[in-house]
Design a protein around this motif. Sequence first.
Motif, mmCIF file in Angstrom:
data_model
loop_
_atom_site.group_PDB
_atom_site.id
_atom_site.type_symbol
_atom_site.label_atom_id
_atom_site.label_comp_id
_atom_site.label_asym_id
_atom_site.label_seq_id
_atom_site.Cartn_x
_atom_site.Cartn_y
_atom_site.Cartn_z
ATOM 1 N N ILE A 15 40.029 27.731 64.951
ATOM 2 C CA ILE A 15 40.348 28.437 65.521
ATOM 3 C C ILE A 15 40.384 29.943 64.894
ATOM 4 O O ILE A 15 40.273 30.856 65.541
ATOM 5 N N ASN A 16 40.339 30.269 63.751
ATOM 6 C CA ASN A 16 39.492 31.335 63.127
ATOM 7 C C ASN A 16 38.265 31.904 63.855
ATOM 8 O O ASN A 16 37.563 33.369 63.812
ATOM 9 N N SER A 17 37.142 31.278 64.090
ATOM 10 C CA SER A 17 36.277 31.203 64.374
ATOM 11 C C SER A 17 35.978 31.683 65.591
ATOM 12 O O SER A 17 34.923 32.584 66.185
ATOM 13 N N SER A 18 37.233 30.945 67.072
ATOM 14 C CA SER A 18 37.193 31.157 68.351
ATOM 15 C C SER A 18 37.824 32.693 67.971
ATOM 16 O O SER A 18 37.046 33.685 69.307
ATOM 17 N N LEU A 19 38.536 33.030 67.453
ATOM 18 C CA LEU A 19 39.990 34.343 67.225
ATOM 19 C C LEU A 19 38.358 35.242 66.562
ATOM 20 O O LEU A 19 38.108 36.368 67.439
ATOM 21 N N PHE A 20 37.560 35.232 66.058
ATOM 22 C CA PHE A 20 36.351 36.246 65.186
ATOM 23 C C PHE A 20 35.652 36.315 66.744
ATOM 24 O O PHE A 20 35.261 38.217 67.346
ATOM 25 N N LYS A 21 34.947 35.886 67.502
ATOM 26 C CA LYS A 21 34.502 36.209 68.307
ATOM 27 C C LYS A 21 34.846 36.918 69.522
ATOM 28 O O LYS A 21 34.683 37.456 70.016
ATOM 29 N N LEU A 22 36.517 36.926 69.612
ATOM 30 C CA LEU A 22 36.713 37.391 70.901
ATOM 31 C C LEU A 22 36.745 39.160 70.138
ATOM 32 O O LEU A 22 37.369 39.617 70.832
ATOM 33 N N ILE A 23 37.926 38.967 68.976
ATOM 34 C CA ILE A 23 38.056 40.085 68.471
ATOM 35 C C ILE A 23 36.279 40.872 68.104
ATOM 36 O O ILE A 23 36.275 42.105 68.370
ATOM 37 N N ASP A 24 35.069 40.420 67.986
ATOM 38 C CA ASP A 24 34.165 41.173 67.582
ATOM 39 C C ASP A 24 33.563 41.107 68.801
ATOM 40 O O ASP A 24 32.983 42.907 69.174
ATOM 41 N N GLU A 25 33.745 40.507 70.125
ATOM 42 C CA GLU A 25 33.791 40.761 71.611
ATOM 43 C C GLU A 25 34.073 41.969 71.537
ATOM 44 O O GLU A 25 33.776 43.371 72.509
ATOM 45 N N LEU A 26 35.440 42.243 71.179
ATOM 46 C CA LEU A 26 36.002 43.506 71.643
ATOM 47 C C LEU A 26 35.841 45.080 71.266
ATOM 48 O O LEU A 26 35.784 45.929 70.993
ATOM 49 N N PHE A 27 35.730 45.078 69.844
ATOM 50 C CA PHE A 27 35.003 45.975 68.754
ATOM 51 C C PHE A 27 33.815 46.532 69.662
ATOM 52 O O PHE A 27 33.506 47.303 69.738
ATOM 53 N N ILE A 28 32.831 45.802 70.239
ATOM 54 C CA ILE A 28 31.543 46.360 70.751
ATOM 55 C C ILE A 28 31.800 46.436 72.134
ATOM 56 O O ILE A 28 31.126 47.902 72.108
#
Length: 245
Positions: A218-231
Amino acid sequence: MSSFSKLDDNAFLLSVLKDGEEAFSEIKIDRLATEIPEDIELTEYQYYVQKVGFYLVHTISWCKQLDLAIDLLSNFDYSKKNASRADHLIYNIENYLIRIKSVHDRILQLVNAVFHLCINEANVNHGVIVSNYKVQHRSEIHKSVKSISKYLNEHEQIRHTLIHRHSLIDKNLKKIELFYLNNFEHIDDEEKVKAYKYVRSDHLKRYIADKKKEFSLINSSLFKLIDELFILLKPEYERQKKIVG
């Protein structure tokens, strides 16, 4: 490296931190202060950079606690007698489930700050942010925020139940809770006690291993979504800096 620690290297965060150091280089503020002193008047630019930095850092800190929550599933101190192993496990699982949905709240506050919408934080919610014209005009950011919301929605009912109704209902977790209610006072056979403890320990270990794997994914998938948003937020942040500066 844990999933959310990687956000420390995101270009958006690095840019905001650098801007903050430069914007406040001539202002002396106690590093332990929780608020900027009232006698310090900020420029619009300083105010903007400070707000974005505040919500960005707090969003990342909250996310990192989700990684920490996984470690806490297995850090029970058996020398402490004020709670059972089951109590400790239940508390930390429920804590994780409550916290993960709150990531969405942090994201919305951050988007409010980056777009410089100046919506009072008490009034910030998903509908207000995604229906805002400025946010909708940045379609990729709009889509990213909605993707994070959609991903976290499956945890919404669990979180609502935990906070407003009752504790987590999980068949295997309930079994562990019952296992640890036994204090063995009624069992005289040491071999039976030993066998019981072995079965209990084995069940606990397998359950924790499964939960750690589940939460890590769950954390791994959520990290990818948040990292993309930050970019995606970085260019908008740069645009808003020019407007307020």
